[in-house]
Motif scaffolding. Structure first.
Motif, PDB file in Angstrom:
ATOM      1  N   GLN A 230      46.497  -2.700  -5.790  1.00  7.70           N
ATOM      2  CA  GLN A 230      46.609  -3.559  -4.928  1.00  7.70           C
ATOM      3  C   GLN A 230      46.283  -4.960  -5.631  1.00  7.70           C
ATOM      4  O   GLN A 230      44.973  -5.026  -5.555  1.00  7.70           O
ATOM      5  CB  GLN A 230      46.150  -3.400  -3.746  1.00  7.70           C
ATOM      6  N   PRO A 234      50.201 -10.634  -3.019  1.00  2.00           N
ATOM      7  CA  PRO A 234      50.794  -9.578  -2.682  1.00  2.00           C
ATOM      8  C   PRO A 234      52.275  -9.309  -3.188  1.00  2.00           C
ATOM      9  O   PRO A 234      52.922  -8.327  -2.951  1.00  2.00           O
ATOM     10  CB  PRO A 234      51.324 -10.142  -1.133  1.00  2.00           C
ATOM     11  N   SER A 263      57.849  -3.112  -1.315  1.00  4.45           N
ATOM     12  CA  SER A 263      56.851  -3.825  -1.667  1.00  4.45           C
ATOM     13  C   SER A 263      56.969  -5.281  -1.229  1.00  4.45           C
ATOM     14  O   SER A 263      56.112  -6.058  -0.578  1.00  4.45           O
ATOM     15  CB  SER A 263      56.528  -3.861  -3.062  1.00  4.45           C
ATOM     16  N   SER A 267      54.872  -7.260   1.723  1.00  8.28           N
ATOM     17  CA  SER A 267      54.207  -8.502   1.244  1.00  8.28           C
ATOM     18  C   SER A 267      54.665  -9.550   2.109  1.00  8.28           C
ATOM     19  O   SER A 267      53.648 -10.449   2.742  1.00  8.28           O
ATOM     20  CB  SER A 267      54.564  -8.863  -0.027  1.00  8.28           C
ATOM     21  N   ARG A 270      52.799  -9.091   5.590  1.00  8.77           N
ATOM     22  CA  ARG A 270      51.424  -9.400   5.196  1.00  8.77           C
ATOM     23  C   ARG A 270      51.249 -10.992   5.315  1.00  8.77           C
ATOM     24  O   ARG A 270      50.026 -11.656   5.821  1.00  8.77           O
ATOM     25  CB  ARG A 270      50.727  -9.134   3.985  1.00  8.77           C
TER      26      ARG A 270
END
Length: 388
Positions: A230, A234, A263, A267, A270
């Motif tokens: 990680q 992001p 992903s 992202s 987030r």
């Protein structure tokens, strides 16, 4: 090519070999003391192995054998009446025909599916092929039932080849229950690291078993996700691709496509700006310094917990989003006070009467994200997005 490909050749061709290897009498099904060839008894050849069998035994369950035995003989010596002129079964192996005769001659009490031992696995595959070729529908169904019993009971004793040929037969017979039993148990062995995943992927691809492929891909994608570090950004990830080594390019491409899509989706989630609504009684300064700051801390804690939890890998994207939603719901419960409007009060506002900053579900961006995600845990849309 599948070892069952020749089963699809119909009708059976009869030929009189003028030359070639000499015939050999089968030790099990050529009884010298059996009646001489006649209207009912005949000589049959498979792979130059001779069998003396009753016509009625074969004709009883097979319309194709009935047609075969009814073909005109012409001016040549009658086929099946001597070792020199047997009825030749084109494309059949001696072992397959022997397996068919073995089961056709068994008494009923020896045909109880749950009592068939695993040692009969190969004979059952042969029986299934022959039953399909000669249109013995009853034996096709019985074979499928027995194989399901064996696969469910003895999955740990089966090899990749065993699962592969069993799936071949299931596809040949169009037997959905057998196909599901084979793929379910095969996946269990692969996920437990008892059998290699590479061969399973290749065979699933050959048979276009997409649901099986999705489960195998998801298993491998979890390993890829565990390799991913990680990063601060992001949208950047470092992947070592150890889990993709040895895979055919088509499998690697699909797994990487899903990893990239998941992903990016996570992202983007987030980065959502989700804040409580400012109520008239809360000043902008107080709202930003107190209400929003507290809410952001809850949001970030939920996001980071989802990121670090091994029980919430990237393959469980919907579960990750639901987890964050649940954490925010707890925040709402913690800030609820008893008042006529049942409104949600920021923690700090409890000491400031008249200040109510609420988080309104109707404006919840999380609901919008969930509505766009697949309702099931299947990652099919991510693996095959480019092939739709």
């Amino acid at each position: 090519m599948s070892e069952f490909a020749t089963v699809l050749e119909r009708p059976v061709k009869r030929a009189r070999p003028d030359s070639g290897p000499p015939y050999v009498r089968d030790q099990q099904f050529y009884d010298d003391e059996a009646p001489a060839p006649s209207v009912d008894w005949c000589i049959v050849s498979a792979e130059n192995v001779l069998f003396k069998v009753q016509r009625s035994l074969l004709m009883r369950d097979s319309p194709l054998f009935s047609t075969l035995f009814g073909l005109p003989q012409g001016q040549l010596p009658a086929e099946g009446q001597s070792d020199a002129y047997p009825i030749v079964l084109a494309g059949d192996t001696a072992s397959d025909f022997r397996a068919l005769l073995t089961y056709l001659t068994k008494p009923g009490f020896e045909l109880i599916p749950k009592d068939i031992p695993l040692d009969e696995f190969q004979n059952l595959l042969s029986l299934g092929k022959m039953a399909h070729k000669y249109q013995m529908s009853g034996w096709e169904r019985w074979t499928g039932t027995v194989l399901i019993e064996l696969v469910d009971k003895h999955a740990r004793r089966l090899s990749t080849k065993d699962f592969s040929v069993a799936l071949d037969l299931a596809m040949l017979l169009s037997h959905a229950s057998l196909r599901d039993a084979v793929t379910d148990n095969w996946y269990s062995m692969v996920s437990a690291a008892r059998l290699p995943i590479l061969d399973a992927m290749d065979i699933a691809e050959r048979h276009a078993q997409r649901s099986f492929l999705v489960r195998l891909y998801t298993q491998q994608l979890k390993l890829v996700c565990h390799e991913t570090q990680q990063p601060p950004s992001p949208f950047v990830a470092v992947v070592t691709f150890q889990a993709l080594r040895g895979l055919q390019p088509i499998h690697s491409q699909r797994i990487l496509a899903a990893h990239s899509s998941l992903s990016i989706a996570w992202s983007a989630f987030r980065r959502l700006e989700i804040l409580p609504r400012r109520e008239p009684g809360c000043s902008p300064d107080h709202h930003e310094r107190t209400c929003c700051r507290k809410f952001r801390s809850v949001w970030l804690e939920a996001i980071n917990t989802a990121d670090s939890s091994r029980s919430l890998p990237l393959t469980s994207l919907r579960q990750r989003v639901l987890f964050v939603q649940d954490q925010l719901a707890h925040y709402k419960q913690d800030t609820m006070i008893n008042n006529p409007g049942d409104r949600i009060l920021s923690p700090m506002a409890r000491t400031s009467p008249g200040i109510y900053c609420i988080y309104v579900d109707e404006r919840d961006e999380i609901k919008r994200v969930l509505a766009a995600l697949p309702l099931t845990n299947s990652l099919d849309p991510y693996f095959f997005a480019a092939e739709a």
